[in-house]
Design a protein around this motif. Structure first.
Motif, PDB file in Angstrom:
ATOM      1  N   ASN A 451     -10.574 -26.018 -22.111  1.00  0.00           N
ATOM      2  CA  ASN A 451     -11.557 -26.862 -21.424  1.00  0.00           C
ATOM      3  C   ASN A 451     -11.836 -26.237 -20.063  1.00  0.00           C
ATOM      4  O   ASN A 451     -10.963 -26.188 -19.194  1.00  0.00           O
ATOM      5  N   THR A 452     -13.036 -25.751 -19.856  1.00  0.00           N
ATOM      6  CA  THR A 452     -13.380 -25.081 -18.596  1.00  0.00           C
ATOM      7  C   THR A 452     -13.490 -26.059 -17.433  1.00  0.00           C
ATOM      8  O   THR A 452     -13.673 -25.634 -16.288  1.00  0.00           O
ATOM      9  N   ASN A 453     -13.334 -27.355 -17.728  1.00  0.00           N
ATOM     10  CA  ASN A 453     -13.438 -28.399 -16.709  1.00  0.00           C
ATOM     11  C   ASN A 453     -12.092 -29.090 -16.486  1.00  0.00           C
ATOM     12  O   ASN A 453     -12.043 -30.229 -16.046  1.00  0.00           O
ATOM     13  N   ASP A 454     -11.002 -28.380 -16.800  1.00  0.00           N
ATOM     14  CA  ASP A 454      -9.651 -28.924 -16.647  1.00  0.00           C
ATOM     15  C   ASP A 454      -8.758 -27.815 -16.096  1.00  0.00           C
ATOM     16  O   ASP A 454      -8.906 -26.644 -16.472  1.00  0.00           O
ATOM     17  N   LEU A 455      -7.826 -28.181 -15.208  1.00  0.00           N
ATOM     18  CA  LEU A 455      -6.982 -27.178 -14.549  1.00  0.00           C
ATOM     19  C   LEU A 455      -5.776 -26.771 -15.386  1.00  0.00           C
ATOM     20  O   LEU A 455      -5.072 -25.817 -15.033  1.00  0.00           O
ATOM     21  N   ARG A 456      -5.508 -27.464 -16.475  1.00  0.00           N
ATOM     22  CA  ARG A 456      -4.311 -27.184 -17.271  1.00  0.00           C
ATOM     23  C   ARG A 456      -4.538 -26.033 -18.255  1.00  0.00           C
ATOM     24  O   ARG A 456      -5.658 -25.777 -18.680  1.00  0.00           O
ATOM     25  N   GLY A 457      -3.431 -25.353 -18.584  1.00  0.00           N
ATOM     26  CA  GLY A 457      -3.532 -24.192 -19.461  1.00  0.00           C
ATOM     27  C   GLY A 457      -4.225 -23.031 -18.795  1.00  0.00           C
ATOM     28  O   GLY A 457      -4.854 -22.201 -19.450  1.00  0.00           O
ATOM     29  N   LYS A 458      -4.070 -22.935 -17.475  1.00  0.00           N
ATOM     30  CA  LYS A 458      -4.834 -21.976 -16.679  1.00  0.00           C
ATOM     31  C   LYS A 458      -3.933 -21.205 -15.711  1.00  0.00           C
ATOM     32  O   LYS A 458      -2.817 -21.620 -15.377  1.00  0.00           O
ATOM     33  N   LEU A 459      -4.464 -20.092 -15.226  1.00  0.00           N
ATOM     34  CA  LEU A 459      -3.968 -19.428 -14.032  1.00  0.00           C
ATOM     35  C   LEU A 459      -5.004 -19.691 -12.949  1.00  0.00           C
ATOM     36  O   LEU A 459      -6.151 -19.242 -13.057  1.00  0.00           O
ATOM     37  N   LEU A 460      -4.608 -20.448 -11.935  1.00  0.00           N
ATOM     38  CA  LEU A 460      -5.523 -20.839 -10.864  1.00  0.00           C
ATOM     39  C   LEU A 460      -5.378 -19.889  -9.690  1.00  0.00           C
ATOM     40  O   LEU A 460      -4.295 -19.366  -9.420  1.00  0.00           O
ATOM     41  N   ARG A 461      -6.484 -19.671  -8.970  1.00  0.00           N
ATOM     42  CA  ARG A 461      -6.451 -18.804  -7.785  1.00  0.00           C
ATOM     43  C   ARG A 461      -7.278 -19.450  -6.675  1.00  0.00           C
ATOM     44  O   ARG A 461      -8.474 -19.724  -6.850  1.00  0.00           O
ATOM     45  N   ILE A 462      -6.626 -19.696  -5.535  1.00  0.00           N
ATOM     46  CA  ILE A 462      -7.293 -20.251  -4.363  1.00  0.00           C
ATOM     47  C   ILE A 462      -6.868 -19.459  -3.144  1.00  0.00           C
ATOM     48  O   ILE A 462      -5.920 -18.662  -3.202  1.00  0.00           O
TER      49      ILE A 462
END
Length: 638
Positions: A451-462
């Motif tokens: 789901n491109t609109n959910d933060l889970r199952g992701k590698l986040l970068r800020i």
């Protein structure tokens, strides 16, 4: 940064964190004969006799040693094994010896020779004498219960991996050395008790029923009972000596090392060469760690919610802060990383599950990424600044795959790995891709990971800012300015993960080494579900989609299965997902329907398959970690 700090920064999470410190190697035995030395080649046999190897190899080895200026005496008479008879030798080459050629007095003389510093080299059958003499078996380090099929001269072709290319016996060899032989399998892996010089790559031949697996030592050395020993399991046929000058030099230089005529470091894989210093032996669940420039080690206690600090100056561990955490499922105090400017600001970042008064209230279903400030040995709870909240399922259907790995690149961008947050055991798919949208359940990883609109199952970068907020670095997977339908989240750098539990960032290239856990099924069901579980190692060089739960491993697809709205079904098995053009057709998807192409893993292994046979074998225990990149420094002496 100190060497110890650099070493600790590369450490992975462990139950007891350790600092590894080299201990001085044992002193080299004094030479009996200064100069070029004297070697005894002993070839007596009382069991199997390698006649061709002895007949052809002895003169070749004698000539090669003499060409190095070493005097050589050859005998099969065990009467030389007296204190006086052995006194003139610096080392004994046990060349194809077998059985038990010595009486008790001769054995005692050999032991005294070794204890006085006389060296031993053991070639092929000498590692399998079967004389029921424990001292000799201990000197070799193991016994040989069987070997690969021998075949005819020159034997079965296989590849030797040369692990130490600085020892005099291996420095002339290529890193991968293809040759033929009778390949011995050993009952005990000598790594830890001996320094491994070379191993067998079992994927390049058929090792037989006694296969040792990935770590199969074939040549090694160490100090034993006061003297240098050097051992090889190679050298079955006579042609190995007449036709292979590199192999002859392997034995000659190993024997000269044993005689004290050549220097060599044989402590590298001997665990007694290192000292383990426990930083904290009163832990319950240490989970993540980072190391400050001054050597202080910061680590988290998952369930207790503590950040503990080990100070190498005082060798004491203190608790800097206790954070109230929710610790159901796999939650708790999950991740920690220090800011690049930690030495100046004291800033550190933590990912955790906040405690709440009501764990059943959906308002409390989140984890958070916060910045704290370390100052004067402690962390003030009031210094917390929350950067980001990530949805997190709670009771009554407790999921797994929380993730929580944190890291910061050289530009100060902060990365967070988040799992798919889906219970892997309660959904009806049987451990294959969780795709169920049954009423009242949370068993669809298309709702999270793809789901491109959910933060889970992701590698986040800020990019954290000084005031405790963050901005979005350029080059993430989705451009916030182009998202006119609110279908993507700009924090996403990479997506399509099941549980990116740990990762590392190369400070030079910015590449991310990230591992992803496997689903739990252990057999293929291609007709109705998909492949058996596969875990992944990925080197992420740019933003992308890594496929879960539609694809995994080498882009192997699952089937699109409709489990119906209730436990009564019906279950409808659809086509395989298209990994090149993945579509998220879940009714719970709030993001894009058409996803970026799925990327295959750089390396993978699973219950039924592997991309690196003989290196990482197929089978169970699929729990990979994204370990550190090795940073080669040509200026180091080591």
């Amino acid at each position: 940064m100190s060497k110890v700090s650099r070493l600790l920064r590369q450490a992975v999470t462990a139950v007891v964190a350790v600092v590894v410190v080299m201990v001085a190697s044992p002193p080299m035995a004094a030479q009996a004969h200064p100069g070029h030395g004297h070697v005894l080649i002993f070839t007596a046999t009382t069991q199997f006799r390698h006649t061709d190897a002895i007949n052809q190899g002895t003169p070749v080895l004698t000539a090669a040693l003499e060409a190095e200026g070493v005097a050589v005496t050859h005998t099969e008479d065990p009467a030389v094994f007296t204190d006086e008879g052995l006194a003139e030798f610096d080392a004994i080459m046990m060349f194809q010896t077998s059985g038990d050629p010595w009486n008790a007095d001769q054995k005692a003389a050999l032991q005294r020779f070794v204890q006085a510093g006389g060296g031993i080299s053991a070639v092929h059958n000498a590692t399998d004498m079967r004389g029921n003499w424990n001292w000799w078996d201990d000197l070799v380090g193991t016994t040989m219960p069987g070997h690969a099929p021998t075949g005819t001269d020159p034997g079965l072709q296989g590849t030797v991996r040369v692990e130490d290319r600085h020892h005099p016996s291996t420095e002339h060899l290529d890193q991968r050395w293809t040759r033929s032989d009778e390949w011995y399998n050993y009952a005990v892996n000598v790594r830890g008790d001996a320094h491994v010089l070379a191993t067998m790559d079992e994927s390049t031949y058929t090792p037989g029923s006694n296969a040792m697996g990935y770590d199969h030592p074939i040549s090694w050395c160490r100090t034993y009972d006061g003297a240098r020993t050097w051992v090889t399991g190679m050298g079955h046929f006579g042609s190995h000596y007449t036709n292979e000058p590199d192999f002859v030099q392997h034995i000659v230089k190993g024997t000269m090392y044993a005689a004290g005529l050549l220097d060599g470091d044989c402590g590298g894989t001997v665990w007694d060469s290192y000292e383990k210093i426990a930083l904290d032996e009163n832990t319950s669940a240490p989970f993540a760690m980072d190391v400050a420039p001054d050597g202080k080690v910061f680590y988290t206690e998952l369930v207790r919610g503590q950040i503990r600090v080990y100070d190498p100056a005082t060798q004491a561990t203190t608790t800097a802060i206790t954070i109230p955490v929710y610790s159901g499922g796999e939650d708790g105090l999950l991740g920690i990383t220090l800011a690049n400017d930690f030495a100046d600001t004291g800033h550190l970042y933590v990912y955790y599950a906040p405690a709440s008064d009501n764990d059943n209230d959906p308002a409390n279903f989140f984890n958070q990424l916060s910045r704290f400030t370390y100052e004067n040995g402690s962390i003030d709870p009031a210094s917390e600044q929350v950067l980001l909240e990530v949805p997190a399922r709670r009771l009554p259907d407790e999921p797994g795959h929380t993730g929580g790995g944190l890291g910061m690149d050289a530009e100060g961008n902060l990365y967070l790995g988040v799992g798919d947050d889906v219970n892997p055991h309660s959904e009806p798919s049987g451990g294959y891709a969780p795709l169920s949208t049954r009423n009242g359940t949370f068993h669809d990883a298309r709702e999270t990971s793809s789901n491109t609109n959910d933060l889970r199952g992701k590698l986040l970068r800020i990019h954290p800012e000084p005031d405790g907020t963050y901005t979005i670095p350029e080059g993430n997977l989705f451009d916030e300015a182009e998202d006119t339908d609110d279908k993507t989240l700009p924090e996403i750098y990479a997506m399509g993960f099941r549980n990116p539990f740990r990762f590392s960032i190369d400070p030079h290239t910015g590449w991310i080494g990230l591992a992803d856990y496997s689903p739990d099924n252990n057999s293929d069901n291609l007709a109705n579900r998909g492949p058996a579980g596969i875990s992944e190692y990925n080197v992420i060089k740019s933003p992308g989609n890594y496929g879960w739960p539609l694809c995994m491993g080498d882009n192997e697809p699952f089937r699109d299965v409709d489990y119906g709205t209730t436990s009564a079904g019906p279950v409808v098995v659809g086509d395989f997902f298209d990994c090149d053009n993945p579509v998220n057709n879940s009714p719970r998807n709030t993001g894009l329907t058409d996803l970026p192409p799925a990327r295959g893993a750089d390396m993978y292994y699973g219950y039924q398959r592997t991309s690196a046979p003989g290196v990482i074998n197929a089978g169970g225990g699929l729990a990979p970690m994204g370990g550190p990149f090795y940073d080669y420094d040509a200026d180091l002496d080591s």
